[in-house]
Design an enzyme around this catalytic site. Structure first.
Site, PDB file in Angstrom:
ATOM      1  N   LYS A  40       1.695   9.594  -5.316  1.00  0.00           N
ATOM      2  CA  LYS A  40       0.059   8.803  -5.342  1.00  0.00           C
ATOM      3  C   LYS A  40      -0.867  10.430  -5.713  1.00  0.00           C
ATOM      4  CE  LYS A  40      -3.200   7.124  -1.504  1.00  0.00           C
ATOM      5  NZ  LYS A  40      -3.026   6.637   0.014  1.00  0.00           N
ATOM      6  N   HIS A  72       1.628   2.213   4.199  1.00  0.00           N
ATOM      7  CA  HIS A  72       0.798   3.538   4.245  1.00  0.00           C
ATOM      8  C   HIS A  72       0.788   3.700   5.503  1.00  0.00           C
ATOM      9  CE1 HIS A  72      -2.965   6.106   3.644  1.00  0.00           C
ATOM     10  NE2 HIS A  72      -2.656   4.865   2.698  1.00  0.00           N
ATOM     11  N   CYS A 121      -5.738   4.084  -3.529  1.00  0.00           N
ATOM     12  CA  CYS A 121      -5.247   2.792  -2.884  1.00  0.00           C
ATOM     13  C   CYS A 121      -7.370   2.220  -4.019  1.00  0.00           C
ATOM     14  CB  CYS A 121      -5.336   2.539  -1.454  1.00  0.00           C
ATOM     15  SG  CYS A 121      -4.477   3.954  -0.910  1.00  0.00           S
ATOM     16  N   ASP A 146      -0.108  -0.387  -4.653  1.00  0.00           N
ATOM     17  CA  ASP A 146      -1.205  -0.391  -5.480  1.00  0.00           C
ATOM     18  C   ASP A 146      -1.105   1.579  -5.830  1.00  0.00           C
ATOM     19  OD1 ASP A 146      -0.799   0.903  -3.128  1.00  0.00           O
ATOM     20  OD2 ASP A 146      -2.630   0.743  -2.535  1.00  0.00           O
ATOM     21  N   ASN A 147      -0.399   2.013  -5.862  1.00  0.00           N
ATOM     22  CA  ASN A 147      -0.189   3.341  -5.935  1.00  0.00           C
ATOM     23  C   ASN A 147       1.815   3.434  -5.909  1.00  0.00           C
ATOM     24  OD1 ASN A 147      -2.075   3.862  -3.737  1.00  0.00           O
ATOM     25  ND2 ASN A 147      -0.470   5.079  -3.286  1.00  0.00           N
ATOM     26  N   ASP A 172       1.009  -1.114  -0.177  1.00  0.00           N
ATOM     27  CA  ASP A 172       0.391  -0.434  -0.182  1.00  0.00           C
ATOM     28  C   ASP A 172       0.559   1.136   0.004  1.00  0.00           C
ATOM     29  OD1 ASP A 172      -2.080   1.848   0.296  1.00  0.00           O
ATOM     30  OD2 ASP A 172      -2.819   0.739   2.044  1.00  0.00           O
ATOM     31  N   ASP A 173       0.860   2.375  -0.879  1.00  0.00           N
ATOM     32  CA  ASP A 173       1.856   3.206  -1.262  1.00  0.00           C
ATOM     33  C   ASP A 173       3.446   2.586  -1.094  1.00  0.00           C
ATOM     34  OD1 ASP A 173      -1.168   4.169  -0.658  1.00  0.00           O
ATOM     35  OD2 ASP A 173      -0.600   5.312   1.036  1.00  0.00           O
ATOM     36  N   ARG A 201      -7.150  -0.524  -6.568  1.00  0.00           N
ATOM     37  CA  ARG A 201      -8.445  -2.132  -5.965  1.00  0.00           C
ATOM     38  C   ARG A 201      -9.229  -2.566  -6.648  1.00  0.00           C
ATOM     39  NH1 ARG A 201      -4.461  -0.504  -2.354  1.00  0.00           N
ATOM     40  NH2 ARG A 201      -4.323  -2.011  -0.777  1.00  0.00           N
ATOM     41  N   HIS A 246     -11.231  -1.683   0.772  1.00  0.00           N
ATOM     42  CA  HIS A 246     -11.563  -0.216   0.604  1.00  0.00           C
ATOM     43  C   HIS A 246     -12.930  -0.260  -0.359  1.00  0.00           C
ATOM     44  CE1 HIS A 246      -9.512   3.796   0.272  1.00  0.00           C
ATOM     45  NE2 HIS A 246     -10.079   3.834   1.256  1.00  0.00           N
ATOM     46  N   LYS A 305      -5.716  -4.646   4.003  1.00  0.00           N
ATOM     47  CA  LYS A 305      -6.797  -3.580   3.527  1.00  0.00           C
ATOM     48  C   LYS A 305      -8.482  -3.605   2.211  1.00  0.00           C
ATOM     49  CE  LYS A 305      -6.119   0.801   1.147  1.00  0.00           C
ATOM     50  NZ  LYS A 305      -5.380   2.012   1.414  1.00  0.00           N
TER      51      LYS A 305
HETATM   52 CA    CA Z   1      -2.164   2.798  -1.762  1.00  0.00          CA
END
Ligand code: CA
Length: 574
Positions: A407, A244, A90, A350-351, A52-53, A94, A154, A152
């Site tokens: 991001k 994250h 995010c 994811d980013n 994540d990130d 996803r 989301h 996560k």
């Molecule tokens: Ca993310």
């Protein structure tokens, strides 16, 4: 090449068998258990790991200095996609990852918390999956796979859009975009409430020794063990919440990096640029994007600021290092139960890295000053329970090196991230693939490897057909699939991008861009350093028209007022 050819023939042969088996089953009208069992002995397990990130050049295989031996090991046994593209955030990524369609089409065009008035109630920006999409988990479950996820989510809060409602047999989910990584469940955003579920039931209290990465890893390992009671293959989605913010990591993981970042972000970006060149991920003539002028140079910081910022990056590195160790734990477990060779393993971020300072979340909710009073962000406590810190735009710039921005932005730093795919078995040698690929490609890839086709209807509703392309040809060693000619489009927070071959236009407000279309040749200039829009006005018009068609077909609506990442930053703040 021999290893690739052999594995290609093996997989193609197996695929043919599945098709024959499926035809036989269809003719019989129902799936006899014996036939399905035989099929299951051949179908691969799927382990989908998402960070994540995490920035483009954080992992060692992608030029980073952090210890990521397990991620590097997957790259050494599989295919490293060096031109993988996602959405800049995010939930949108996803949404595309699990449906194979553009994130607007999936209902995940943006965060509803920051939607402009004219986007509220619009399906493309509703912030949970639409009824007319079907998920990878739903299809694999229907096809006889065991399915689990941890981490996560989301993708929605209502029963239909919790993990169990979307195809996951077992789940442990953080429904929010982020929260404390410790048991305290402290919110990242003022006024928000942290929500966890286990198998779709609310979890009010976490174990006192909870740490997100450890817990999510354990949950996935437990589900895999449960699934081995029969011969059916599994699909597990390990959706880490690291790295994250808020930045939290075990003390030992942070300690490994003590002092490592005292040279600052400008030095780190230069160091990574040199390593990217050594690895062949950045050509000698290709320039990295410079630090944005609105981000402070390291030598402009006070001694106290440097000490705090160094610690933040130590914690961030500790989070990634510990996540890699945890991935290693899952991989070792698969080896221990003799499932490693029969498991397709995907690792991705994811980013891009997050520039968002904790204080910037003030804009998203409640009484900020009182909210932040609860945290102890002393130098000694940064990274521990009770702290809430971030890497900020300075380190995010280094983390995204050699790419532009982070991001939240449709510049390459937001949307180009690591992807590794280790097929079942091993290719025997590392493969770098620089074909431009997209997050919507993963669902059709996994479905093809599992021998599953997307139906035209799901739950009696016509579903959006997958927009991505299967990457199986690329995994098999073909480097020139026909679909390479396709275009790709993006929109996030009213900021737009469109890509055709090496050419990309993007439109960002100041200070991120100039408010108009900028044009880059990414083959020559992956860092988006040299805007050549003025030299190619016709090409800009063509690509802008391409973006308009993309926006219309995916129900894109620009916010009527600047939101979230599109808002300007005050100069000198960072
Ligand atoms: Ca993310």
């Amino acid at each position: 090449m021999r290893a690739i050819e052999a594995s290609k023939m093996k997989r193609r042969g197996t695929a043919v068998l599945w098709v024959v088996a499926a035809a036989v089953l269809a003719a019989c009208g129902a799936a006899p258990d014996a036939a399905r069992q035989n099929e299951d002995l051949r179908r691969p397990n799927i382990l989908l790991i998402v960070a994540d990130d995490m920035g483009f050049s954080d992992a060692g295989a992608f030029g980073g200095e952090m210890a990521t031996p397990n991620i590097n090991g997957l790259a050494a046994e599989g295919v490293m996609f060096t031109e993988f593209h996602v959405a800049p955030n995010c939930g949108p990524t996803r949404g595309s990852l699990l449906t194979g369609v553009d994130y607007h089409r999936a209902g995940m065009g943006g965060n509803p918390e920051v939607a402009a008035d004219n986007q509220k109630g619009v399906p493309a920006y509703q912030g949970f999956l639409r009824d007319d999409v079907v998920t990878l988990a739903e299809l694999l479950q229907e096809a006889g796979y065991h399915t689990s996820m941890a981490g996560k989510w989301h993708l929605g809060h209502d029963a239909r859009n919790l993990p169990g409602g979307r195809g996951f047999e077992r789940s442990f989910a953080l429904l929010n975009g982020a929260a404390s990584h410790w048991a305290d469940q402290a919110a990242l955003i003022p006024g928000s409430k942290t929500r966890y579920t286990k198998d779709d039931q609310p979890v009010d209290e976490l174990p006192v020794d909870f740490y997100s990465t450890t817990h999510h890893t354990n949950q996935v390992i437990e589900s895999i063990d449960e699934f081995t009671a029969d011969d059916r293959p599994f699909f597990s989605y390990l959706s880490y919440t690291a790295p994250h913010n808020p930045l939290h990591a075990p003390d030992e993981a942070i300690a490994k990096y003590r002092g490592r970042y005292d040279g600052g972000w400008d030095a780190l970006a230069a160091e990574r640029t040199a390593r990217l060149r050594e690895l062949g991920l950045l050509g000698e003539s290709q320039k990295p994007h410079p630090r944005p002028e609105w981000v402070l140079a390291w030598d402009q910081l006070t001694t106290e600021q440097r000490a705090a910022r160094s610690r933040d990056m130590e914690v961030y590195a500790g989070m990634i290092d510990y996540m890699d160790q945890s991935i290693g734990r899952v991989l070792q477990h698969l080896r221990d139960i003799y499932q490693y060779d029969n498991t397709v393993i995907v690792f991705m971020s994811d980013n891009g890295p997050s520039k968002t300072a904790i204080l910037d979340y003030i804009a998203l909710g409640g009484e900020a000053a009182e909210f932040f009073d609860q945290f102890d962000n002393s130098l000694e406590n940064r990274g521990r329970p009770g702290s809430s810190t971030d890497i900020g735009p300075g380190w995010a710039y280094a983390s995204a090196t050699p790419l532009r921005l982070f991001k939240g932005y449709v510049a390459q730093g937001g949307i180009r991230v690591p992807l590794i795919v280790k097929p079942a078995g091993s290719l025997g040698q590392a493969q770098h693939v620089d074909t431009v690929v997209h997050v919507t490609d993963l669902m059709p890839t996994i479905l093809e490897l599992a021998g599953v086709q997307q139906p035209t209807q799901w739950n009696g509703v016509d579903v959006a057909p997958i927009q991505g392309q299967s990457l199986v040809e690329l995994l098999d060693g073909d480097r020139d699939p026909e679909w390479m000619e396709r275009d790709l489009g993006w929109e996030a927070y009213g900021m737009d991008a469109y890509r055709r071959g090496p050419w990309k236009v993007l439109r960002l407000p100041p200070p991120y861009g100039n408010g108009d279309w900028q044009l880059y040749n990414l083959d020559k200039d992956p860092g988006e350093v040299q805007d050549v829009a003025a030299q190619h006005p016709d090409l800009v018009q063509e690509l802008a028209a391409g973006w308009t068609a993309y926006a219309e077909s995916n129900e894109v609506i620009h916010p009527e007022t600047p939101v979230a990442y599109a808002r300007p930053v005050p100069k000198g703040k960072y």
